[in-house]
Design a protein around this motif. Sequence first.
Motif, PDB file in Angstrom:
ATOM      1  N   ASP A 101       2.251  -6.180  -7.897  1.00  0.00           N
ATOM      2  CA  ASP A 101       1.519  -5.475  -9.784  1.00  0.00           C
ATOM      3  C   ASP A 101       2.097  -6.400 -10.425  1.00  0.00           C
TER       4      ASP A 101
ATOM      5  N   HIS B 219       2.117   1.584  -3.247  1.00  0.00           N
ATOM      6  CA  HIS B 219       1.096   2.316  -4.585  1.00  0.00           C
ATOM      7  C   HIS B 219       1.100   3.945  -3.646  1.00  0.00           C
TER       8      HIS B 219
ATOM      9  N   HIS C 280       5.092   0.689  -7.893  1.00  0.00           N
ATOM     10  CA  HIS C 280       4.323  -0.294  -8.363  1.00  0.00           C
ATOM     11  C   HIS C 280       5.432  -1.430  -7.804  1.00  0.00           C
TER      12      HIS C 280
ATOM     13  N   LYS D 237       0.710  -1.485  -0.241  1.00  0.00           N
ATOM     14  CA  LYS D 237      -0.195  -0.024   0.155  1.00  0.00           C
ATOM     15  C   LYS D 237       1.218   1.114   0.188  1.00  0.00           C
TER      16      LYS D 237
END
Length: 461
Positions: free
Chosen positions: A204, A130, A135, A127
């Motif tokens: 990702d 992000h 990524h 998190k």
Amino acid sequence: MKKMYLLSVLATILIAVLAFSITSCKSNKTEEGCNYKTNVKHLDYSKNAVIYEVNIRQFTEEGTFKAFTDHIPRLKELGIDILWIMPVHPIGEIERKGSLGSYYSVKDYCAVNPEFGTMEDFKQMVKVAHDNGMHLIIDWVANHTARDSKWFEEHPDWFVYAEDGSALGPFDWTDVSQLDYTKTEMRDEMIRSMKFWIEEADIDGFRCDVAGMVPVDFWDKARKELDAVKPVFMLAEAEQADLTVNAFDMDYAWEFHSIMNKIAKGEMSAKDIDSYLTKIDTTYPCGVYKMNFITNHDENSWNGTEFERMGDGALTFATLCTTFPGMPLIYTGQEIGMNKRFEFFEKDHVEDWNANPEYVAFYKKLNELRHNNPALWSGYFGGKLQKLTTTDDNAIFAFGREKDDNKVVAIFNLTANKVSFEVEMENFAGTYTEYFDNIEVPLTGKFTIDLDPWDYLVFIK
């Protein structure tokens, strides 16, 4: 980190081009024909990305997800776009190597190593990445598991055995057992396990360990199914063209890395890079990314730091990796000029992240060079490398790359000797800014340059 003597070098160029201002009329080709194209649809964020390999165990004294998470804003400031986290799974105990074992001896594909923290810690790390516009991909070991893995205990028929009934492992990796890819159920469960990390933790993509030892058709199917959950970025630890047709965005530029190491030792010359480029152009599908690197976890621990292998040329080759077609990798500690081999199976952390700030500034500037110049971007997003003619192709590697209205010219002295040579600008003639010294210089026609050992010039327009 460039030397002030470059001011006199650039002054010499200026005098030369004013005296010999002949421009070339050659056509400008930014794309060449190719035998075939990759079917992989590269995600937009990857086009100018810099990838960073995170060794969680050695990154901090704590060696945890939480401790590493605190470094994410710093890495964002450095210019990192993709975080590659070395394997996060529990490590097997049977025939464990060293006291902590190998990351690549996976005991449970759907759990985290308790030494690193909890699944919630891992999710928080994703998190924060992000939230910082980055990524995150994780290392995936699809070829084998630990000898005491959950799969080995529950599905022993999914593994390969010797005639005497003992489980086989690849090479001398005595702590792992080889998976049998003739087993459809195992293949399906492997893909389900990969999906778990996307669905559960919102990662990702994956860096796939020894990807060439796993059948290509498995990776092709896995990529299709993973993309159906969330479009992913896939990196293969291999140098194998067929893996990049349908499955992987990027594979390793192992051969290029080997050439750089040998050039540093005087065993090869700049001219040897030409044959490598020809090989890639003729064997790989167009649009593929190659990962360029001067170090990684294997090189650092087993073959030595970049300074041991490349000596005074280390930063020269780092600059070449950034300007060369592909995507540059930075490994844990590289950005602070860490000249230390990590123990692979023991705790051996980075001791001072504030050491050598000049290296941090250097890599930050390199990353900005890549981000801001489309000519240097990856695959179809960037410009094709076009060699410039010089009078010393053994010592000098000079090229231009162009995309739309952006041009970059890079000239490298890949020897331990001072070299005087002529370079012909051809269709890259024009007025440029030398990137490291921010000096505007007209580069026209043919002119003479003197470069000190391992030095280089990068011009942008």
